[in-house]
Design a protein around this motif. Structure first.
Motif, PDB file in Angstrom:
ATOM      1  N   MET A  47      44.253  17.658  40.195  1.00  0.00           N
ATOM      2  CA  MET A  47      43.639  16.314  40.550  1.00  0.00           C
ATOM      3  C   MET A  47      45.603  16.763  41.381  1.00  0.00           C
ATOM      4  N   SER A  48      45.271  15.731  42.674  1.00  0.00           N
ATOM      5  CA  SER A  48      46.175  15.829  43.700  1.00  0.00           C
ATOM      6  C   SER A  48      47.341  14.108  44.113  1.00  0.00           C
ATOM      7  N   TYR A  49      48.115  14.310  44.135  1.00  0.00           N
ATOM      8  CA  TYR A  49      49.133  13.035  44.061  1.00  0.00           C
ATOM      9  C   TYR A  49      49.652  13.173  45.864  1.00  0.00           C
ATOM     10  N   ALA A  50      50.034  11.348  46.309  1.00  0.00           N
ATOM     11  CA  ALA A  50      50.872  11.633  47.536  1.00  0.00           C
ATOM     12  C   ALA A  50      52.083  10.442  47.073  1.00  0.00           C
ATOM     13  N   LEU A  51      53.181  11.066  47.249  1.00  0.00           N
ATOM     14  CA  LEU A  51      54.375  10.236  47.852  1.00  0.00           C
ATOM     15  C   LEU A  51      54.459   9.505  49.232  1.00  0.00           C
ATOM     16  N   THR A  52      55.110   8.107  49.342  1.00  0.00           N
ATOM     17  CA  THR A  52      54.900   8.086  50.901  1.00  0.00           C
ATOM     18  C   THR A  52      55.853   7.500  51.456  1.00  0.00           C
ATOM     19  N   THR A  53      56.921   7.760  51.523  1.00  0.00           N
ATOM     20  CA  THR A  53      58.599   7.180  51.856  1.00  0.00           C
ATOM     21  C   THR A  53      58.816   6.613  52.921  1.00  0.00           C
ATOM     22  N   TYR A  54      59.636   5.531  52.852  1.00  0.00           N
ATOM     23  CA  TYR A  54      60.271   5.123  54.333  1.00  0.00           C
ATOM     24  C   TYR A  54      61.413   4.815  54.119  1.00  0.00           C
ATOM     25  N   VAL A  55      62.472   4.489  54.979  1.00  0.00           N
ATOM     26  CA  VAL A  55      63.329   3.692  55.331  1.00  0.00           C
ATOM     27  C   VAL A  55      63.098   2.317  55.758  1.00  0.00           C
ATOM     28  N   ASP A  79      56.431  17.911  51.343  1.00  0.00           N
ATOM     29  CA  ASP A  79      57.207  18.375  50.035  1.00  0.00           C
ATOM     30  C   ASP A  79      56.649  17.445  48.809  1.00  0.00           C
ATOM     31  N   PHE A  80      55.784  16.162  49.043  1.00  0.00           N
ATOM     32  CA  PHE A  80      55.134  15.537  47.730  1.00  0.00           C
ATOM     33  C   PHE A  80      53.900  15.076  48.440  1.00  0.00           C
ATOM     34  N   MET A  88      50.677  16.571  45.857  1.00  0.00           N
ATOM     35  CA  MET A  88      51.540  17.286  44.943  1.00  0.00           C
ATOM     36  C   MET A  88      51.046  17.642  43.900  1.00  0.00           C
ATOM     37  N   ARG A  89      51.205  18.537  42.619  1.00  0.00           N
ATOM     38  CA  ARG A  89      50.129  17.959  41.626  1.00  0.00           C
ATOM     39  C   ARG A  89      51.560  17.043  40.342  1.00  0.00           C
ATOM     40  N   ALA A  90      50.196  16.678  39.418  1.00  0.00           N
ATOM     41  CA  ALA A  90      50.851  15.620  38.535  1.00  0.00           C
ATOM     42  C   ALA A  90      52.467  16.457  37.881  1.00  0.00           C
ATOM     43  N   SER A 136      66.046   8.894  41.894  1.00  0.00           N
ATOM     44  CA  SER A 136      65.273   9.211  40.470  1.00  0.00           C
ATOM     45  C   SER A 136      63.409   9.230  41.872  1.00  0.00           C
ATOM     46  N   VAL A 137      62.985  10.783  41.949  1.00  0.00           N
ATOM     47  CA  VAL A 137      62.060  11.025  42.886  1.00  0.00           C
ATOM     48  C   VAL A 137      60.505   9.917  41.647  1.00  0.00           C
ATOM     49  N   ALA A 138      60.651  10.777  40.104  1.00  0.00           N
ATOM     50  CA  ALA A 138      59.772   9.598  38.689  1.00  0.00           C
ATOM     51  C   ALA A 138      59.429   8.165  39.811  1.00  0.00           C
ATOM     52  N   GLU A 139      60.671   7.480  39.888  1.00  0.00           N
ATOM     53  CA  GLU A 139      60.631   6.581  39.817  1.00  0.00           C
ATOM     54  C   GLU A 139      59.752   5.558  40.325  1.00  0.00           C
ATOM     55  N   PHE A 140      59.255   6.214  41.269  1.00  0.00           N
ATOM     56  CA  PHE A 140      57.926   5.150  42.633  1.00  0.00           C
ATOM     57  C   PHE A 140      57.312   5.311  41.974  1.00  0.00           C
ATOM     58  N   GLY A 141      56.918   6.084  40.680  1.00  0.00           N
ATOM     59  CA  GLY A 141      55.833   5.802  40.168  1.00  0.00           C
ATOM     60  C   GLY A 141      55.640   4.586  39.437  1.00  0.00           C
ATOM     61  N   TYR A 142      56.921   4.336  38.494  1.00  0.00           N
ATOM     62  CA  TYR A 142      56.067   3.652  37.440  1.00  0.00           C
ATOM     63  C   TYR A 142      56.889   1.867  38.140  1.00  0.00           C
ATOM     64  N   GLY A 143      57.153   1.361  39.557  1.00  0.00           N
ATOM     65  CA  GLY A 143      57.483  -0.075  39.574  1.00  0.00           C
ATOM     66  C   GLY A 143      55.672  -0.217  40.281  1.00  0.00           C
ATOM     67  N   ARG A 144      56.190  -1.607  40.956  1.00  0.00           N
ATOM     68  CA  ARG A 144      55.140  -2.419  41.040  1.00  0.00           C
ATOM     69  C   ARG A 144      55.954  -2.877  42.349  1.00  0.00           C
ATOM     70  N   ALA A 145      55.245  -3.678  43.184  1.00  0.00           N
ATOM     71  CA  ALA A 145      55.497  -5.201  43.969  1.00  0.00           C
ATOM     72  C   ALA A 145      56.056  -5.743  43.467  1.00  0.00           C
ATOM     73  N   PRO A 146      57.284  -6.359  43.798  1.00  0.00           N
ATOM     74  CA  PRO A 146      58.076  -7.887  43.296  1.00  0.00           C
ATOM     75  C   PRO A 146      56.859  -8.490  43.330  1.00  0.00           C
ATOM     76  N   ASP A 147      57.383  -9.868  41.823  1.00  0.00           N
ATOM     77  CA  ASP A 147      56.708 -10.624  41.827  1.00  0.00           C
ATOM     78  C   ASP A 147      56.969 -11.846  43.430  1.00  0.00           C
ATOM     79  N   PRO A 148      55.429 -12.598  43.222  1.00  0.00           N
ATOM     80  CA  PRO A 148      54.495 -12.870  41.844  1.00  0.00           C
ATOM     81  C   PRO A 148      53.597 -11.496  42.296  1.00  0.00           C
ATOM     82  N   VAL A 149      53.507 -10.629  43.447  1.00  0.00           N
ATOM     83  CA  VAL A 149      52.680  -9.547  43.255  1.00  0.00           C
ATOM     84  C   VAL A 149      52.179  -9.548  41.866  1.00  0.00           C
ATOM     85  N   PRO A 150      50.611  -9.213  41.821  1.00  0.00           N
ATOM     86  CA  PRO A 150      49.995  -9.251  40.105  1.00  0.00           C
ATOM     87  C   PRO A 150      50.263  -7.304  40.301  1.00  0.00           C
ATOM     88  N   ALA A 151      50.205  -6.631  38.897  1.00  0.00           N
ATOM     89  CA  ALA A 151      50.793  -4.974  38.913  1.00  0.00           C
ATOM     90  C   ALA A 151      49.051  -4.627  39.118  1.00  0.00           C
TER      91      ALA A 151
END
Length: 197
Positions: free
Chosen positions: A1-9, A93-94, A97-99, A118-133
């Motif tokens: 299974m492949s994943y993607a990371l999308t980043t923005y300034v 480069d992302f 990408m593989r797990a 840390s690149v990995a931290e992009f996968g562990y958070g969520r939008a700010p409150d009050p947006v549900p996880a």
């Protein structure tokens, strides 16, 4: 299974302030700019019991009310708000990408002394409150402040060429992409927002 990371300034303060702002003009501008993209996005989820993304964008901007079990769509709505406010960064480069790839890149960054981001931290958070996880942890969300980007650039600059050359070539290339994101953020006086899906 492949994943993607999308980043923005993006100006993270402006992005955060959009949540619960009640700014109907912003909602209409997002709908106008991304009309076809939003329709295509909804088509990808047809047949599933998910909220249309325009409704999710409205709820995030209004700060609710939020429907149970629709956290995934609300977090994707936040991504569209980010895309409106931000500037897309090269993610070759992302994506795909593989797990485990973000963690591998983080190990490479750490090996040359870059610990501020840390690149990995992009996968562990969520939008700010009050947006549900999100219900299935997708999309994940994270951000690097301007200050963290500047610190990472200092750490990268202090690393000797030999330690960089010792990295696996693919890891080095991905690490250099991360430093490119940091340079873009530093130059703009903004941060980096990333979405993992």
């Amino acid at each position: 299974m492949s994943y993607a990371l999308t980043t923005y300034v993006v100006d993270l303060d402006v992005l955060h302030a959009s949540v619960g702002s009640g700014d109907d003009k912003l909602r209409r501008m997002i709908g106008g700019r991304f009309k076809q993209h939003l329709e295509h996005f909804d088509a990808q989820f047809s047949g599933l019991d998910l909220l249309p993304v325009r409704d999710a964008i409205r709820a995030v901007i209004e700060g609710g009310p939020f429907e149970p079990d629709q956290g995934t769509m609300y977090n994707y709505a936040y991504k569209w708000i980010c895309e409106f406010h931000g500037r897309y960064l090269d993610n070759n480069d992302f994506s795909p990408m593989r797990a485990g790839w973000p963690e591998t890149v983080d190990e490479g960054l750490g090996a040359v002394g870059v610990t501020a981001v840390s690149v990995a931290e992009f996968g562990y958070g969520r939008a700010p409150d009050p947006v549900p996880a999100p219900s299935d942890f997708v999309p994940g969300y994270g951000e690097w402040s301007t200050e963290r980007c500047r610190k990472a650039l200092e750490q990268w600059g202090a690393a000797d060429d030999g330690s960089k050359a010792a990295l696996d070539p693919d890891v080095l290339q991905a690490a250099e992409s991360c430093m490119g994101w940091c340079r873009a953020a530093d130059a703009a006086g903004r941060g980096v927002a990333g979405f993992f899906s």
